[in-house]
Design a protein around this motif. Structure first.
Motif, mmCIF file in Angstrom:
data_model
loop_
_atom_site.group_PDB
_atom_site.id
_atom_site.type_symbol
_atom_site.label_atom_id
_atom_site.label_comp_id
_atom_site.label_asym_id
_atom_site.label_seq_id
_atom_site.Cartn_x
_atom_site.Cartn_y
_atom_site.Cartn_z
ATOM 1 N N HIS A 199 1.068 -1.245 -0.591
ATOM 2 C CA HIS A 199 0.064 0.206 -0.011
ATOM 3 C C HIS A 199 0.953 0.954 0.130
ATOM 4 C CE1 HIS A 199 -3.873 -1.947 0.517
ATOM 5 N NE2 HIS A 199 -2.754 -3.464 1.213
ATOM 6 N N GLY A 200 1.711 1.504 0.760
ATOM 7 C CA GLY A 200 3.206 2.379 -0.250
ATOM 8 C C GLY A 200 3.120 3.066 1.210
ATOM 9 N N ILE A 201 2.750 2.260 2.683
ATOM 10 C CA ILE A 201 2.980 2.861 3.330
ATOM 11 C C ILE A 201 3.860 2.423 4.975
ATOM 12 C CG2 ILE A 201 0.515 3.812 3.587
ATOM 13 C CD1 ILE A 201 -0.130 2.339 5.416
ATOM 14 N N SER A 202 4.181 3.079 5.814
ATOM 15 C CA SER A 202 5.331 2.607 5.976
ATOM 16 C C SER A 202 4.832 1.922 7.382
ATOM 17 C CB SER A 202 5.711 3.549 7.591
ATOM 18 O OG SER A 202 5.050 4.133 8.467
ATOM 19 N N THR A 203 5.362 0.544 8.359
ATOM 20 C CA THR A 203 5.278 -0.519 8.903
ATOM 21 C C THR A 203 4.084 0.234 9.991
ATOM 22 O OG1 THR A 203 6.526 -1.870 8.182
ATOM 23 C CG2 THR A 203 4.870 -2.544 9.470
ATOM 24 N N SER A 204 4.964 0.925 10.678
ATOM 25 C CA SER A 204 4.737 1.471 12.048
ATOM 26 C C SER A 204 3.617 2.566 11.992
ATOM 27 C CB SER A 204 5.654 2.780 12.688
ATOM 28 O OG SER A 204 5.783 3.787 11.632
ATOM 29 N N LEU A 205 2.947 3.200 10.601
ATOM 30 C CA LEU A 205 1.798 3.562 10.231
ATOM 31 C C LEU A 205 0.611 2.438 10.585
ATOM 32 C CD1 LEU A 205 0.068 6.207 9.848
ATOM 33 C CD2 LEU A 205 0.921 5.412 7.452
#
Length: 99
Positions: A41-47
């Protein structure tokens, strides 16, 4: 590798509530790997973990739900009275709950 360039004043992507819930649901599937889902999804794991933690907090903060109880006549006859005896001082009966 896909690169997304954000132009204009807005430099951050906005995720709708439905998008967040859909991504969270993907991570809850058996065998799901959060890192792979976040990368897809093109987002960071932490998000993703932040969204999951916020979702869990909102579910937990909803608190316990009250459920209506109905006694059938057969059950009502077999239930004995649970009134506190008069011999107990009133200060000790303060926590009595009657149903």
């Amino acid at each position: 590798m896909r690169v997304e360039v954000l132009g204009g004043i807005e430099r951050r992507r906005r995720w709708s509530r439905d998008d967040k819930l859909r991504i969270i649901e993907e991570t809850l599937a058996p065998g799901a790997v959060v890192t792979e889902i976040a990368r897809r999804h093109g987002i960071s794991t932490s998000l993703v973990f932040t969204w999951r933690r916020a979702r869990l907090a909102s579910v937990v903060s909803a608190g316990p739900k009250l459920v209506p109880v109905q006694l059938t006549p057969a059950e009502a006859e077999s239930v004995s009275s649970t009134e506190a005896p008069a011999a107990i001082p009133s200060r000790r009966r303060r926590g009595l709950i009657e149903i």
